[in-house]
Design a protein around this motif. Structure first.
Motif, PDB file in Angstrom:
ATOM      1  N   LEU A   1       0.324   4.474  -9.699  1.00  0.00           N
ATOM      2  CA  LEU A   1      -0.020   3.583  -8.588  1.00  0.00           C
ATOM      3  C   LEU A   1       1.141   2.676  -8.230  1.00  0.00           C
ATOM      4  O   LEU A   1       1.782   2.091  -9.115  1.00  0.00           O
ATOM      5  N   ALA A   2       1.407   2.555  -6.925  1.00  0.00           N
ATOM      6  CA  ALA A   2       2.256   1.483  -6.437  1.00  0.00           C
ATOM      7  C   ALA A   2       1.454   0.188  -6.486  1.00  0.00           C
ATOM      8  O   ALA A   2       0.218   0.209  -6.496  1.00  0.00           O
ATOM      9  N   THR A   3       2.136  -0.938  -6.513  1.00  0.00           N
ATOM     10  CA  THR A   3       1.416  -2.211  -6.560  1.00  0.00           C
ATOM     11  C   THR A   3       0.558  -2.416  -5.318  1.00  0.00           C
ATOM     12  O   THR A   3      -0.423  -3.161  -5.355  1.00  0.00           O
ATOM     13  N   SER A   4       0.892  -1.743  -4.219  1.00  0.00           N
ATOM     14  CA  SER A   4       0.100  -1.853  -2.991  1.00  0.00           C
ATOM     15  C   SER A   4      -1.108  -0.921  -2.999  1.00  0.00           C
ATOM     16  O   SER A   4      -1.935  -0.964  -2.077  1.00  0.00           O
TER      17      SER A   4
ATOM     18  N   ILE B   1       0.085   7.495  -5.866  1.00  0.00           N
ATOM     19  CA  ILE B   1      -0.805   6.762  -4.955  1.00  0.00           C
ATOM     20  C   ILE B   1      -0.099   5.553  -4.360  1.00  0.00           C
ATOM     21  O   ILE B   1       0.168   4.564  -5.046  1.00  0.00           O
ATOM     22  N   ASN B   2       0.223   5.683  -3.100  1.00  0.00           N
ATOM     23  CA  ASN B   2       0.805   4.590  -2.326  1.00  0.00           C
ATOM     24  C   ASN B   2      -0.256   4.107  -1.344  1.00  0.00           C
ATOM     25  O   ASN B   2      -0.786   4.883  -0.561  1.00  0.00           O
ATOM     26  N   GLY B   3      -0.628   2.855  -1.394  1.00  0.00           N
ATOM     27  CA  GLY B   3      -1.624   2.362  -0.452  1.00  0.00           C
ATOM     28  C   GLY B   3      -3.020   2.821  -0.819  1.00  0.00           C
ATOM     29  O   GLY B   3      -3.363   2.995  -1.984  1.00  0.00           O
TER      30      GLY B   3
ATOM     31  N   ASP C   1       6.269  -1.005  -9.026  1.00  0.00           N
ATOM     32  CA  ASP C   1       6.585  -1.544  -7.703  1.00  0.00           C
ATOM     33  C   ASP C   1       6.612  -0.419  -6.672  1.00  0.00           C
ATOM     34  O   ASP C   1       6.962   0.727  -6.994  1.00  0.00           O
ATOM     35  N   ASP C   2       6.262  -0.748  -5.441  1.00  0.00           N
ATOM     36  CA  ASP C   2       6.195   0.270  -4.389  1.00  0.00           C
ATOM     37  C   ASP C   2       7.480   1.093  -4.304  1.00  0.00           C
ATOM     38  O   ASP C   2       7.435   2.327  -4.194  1.00  0.00           O
TER      39      ASP C   2
END
Length: 281
Positions: free
Chosen positions: A144-147, A124-126, A205-206
């Motif tokens: 999950l990315a941090t974003s 999951i990005n964004g 991190d992303d």
């Protein structure tokens, strides 16, 4: 018995789908990567994407060349939910019978995710919003990315927060109180909070998300796939069983796996002081 049946499992004479029109599918090294490909609309879903995803998840376990599934989105988002123009606008004009056909199809995607005997990873990005958040929820792992951020937006468009099985799945993951808050209010849940409440498997991190996803997919694909599959099936089936029923189901399954090649390989490897070479059989 034909070679096709031997390698691909029991199925009818129709061939497997070579090309999916509305999602990108790459199968390599036992990993099936399914990518939403509408980055200009944050991978908003259309009727056809729903249908492809439903059918693909049903087909993948029978191919024989996939041991794990990864679901990802192109660009800056995972999936922003149903396309307002291409789905919600059209739904305004449909009679009740066709509306029910549509809502049953969206539910069939979630059912396919949960009943697919392969582990499924959501990368999951964004944004993962609306139906996108429920698709992620129905996966076995959520990286999950941090974003990344979740938003169960259904009440914000005047619909029930209980959609696509969210009122069944979410309380079992984060508890009834938190699920009530998320589904009723529809507020954004950012990666840090998702991690804190148990909605995320891991937050990275992303820039690290692709490598982290690949590493987990590789670990699952190279591991004892039969054991992983049985574990997923039991986790789903036992959600609504009493303890005696669950114990009996686990006893029967474990006795079956004690006859598997992978279990025998573990014992041989232990005797020889080496790591097991898993085959998934």
């Amino acid at each position: 018995m034909s070679a096709e049946r031997t390698t691909g499992g029991f199925r009818a004479s129709a061939g497997f789908t070579d090309r999916w029109e509305h999602v990108d599918v790459d199968i390599s090294g036992g990993v099936a990567t399914v990518t939403f490909t509408r980055p200009d609309k944050l991978n908003a879903l259309t009727f056809d994407v729903y249908a492809d995803l439903r059918d693909l998840l049903t087909e993948l376990p029978h191919r024989g060349d996939a041991k794990v599934v990864v679901i990802a989105g192109q660009g800056k988002g995972f999936c922003s939910g149903g396309d307002v123009e291409e789905i919600i606008g059209v739904l305004q004009e449909l009679p009740a019978k066709q509306l029910l056909e549509f809502t049953r199809m969206t539910g069939a995607v979630v059912r396919a995710l949960r009943e697919c005997p392969l582990p499924v990873i959501a990368s999951i990005n964004g944004v993962a919003a609306g139906a996108g958040s429920v698709i992620a929820l129905a996966c076995d792992f959520r990286l999950l990315a941090t974003s990344a951020k979740f938003a169960f937006l259904f009440t914000k468009v005047g619909l029930a927060g209980a959609d696509m099985g969210s009122a069944y799945l979410l309380p079992r993951l984060v508890g009834l109180g938190r699920a009530t808050e998320l589904l009723m209010l529809g507020d954004t849940v950012r990666a840090e909070q998702a991690d804190r409440i148990g909605l995320a498997t891991r937050v990275v991190d992303d820039a690290e998300l692709p490598a982290t996803t690949t590493a987990l997919a590789r670990r699952l694909a190279d591991g004892p796939a039969f054991a992983y599959s049985a574990t997923k099936v039991l986790l789903s089936r036992e959600l609504d069983m009493d303890l005696p029923g669950a114990l009996e189901l686990e006893a029967t399954t474990q006795a079956l796996l004690m006859t598997s090649d992978d279990h025998r390989e573990f014992y041989r490897a232990w005797q020889q002081g080496r790591n097991p070479q898993w085959t998934g059989a």
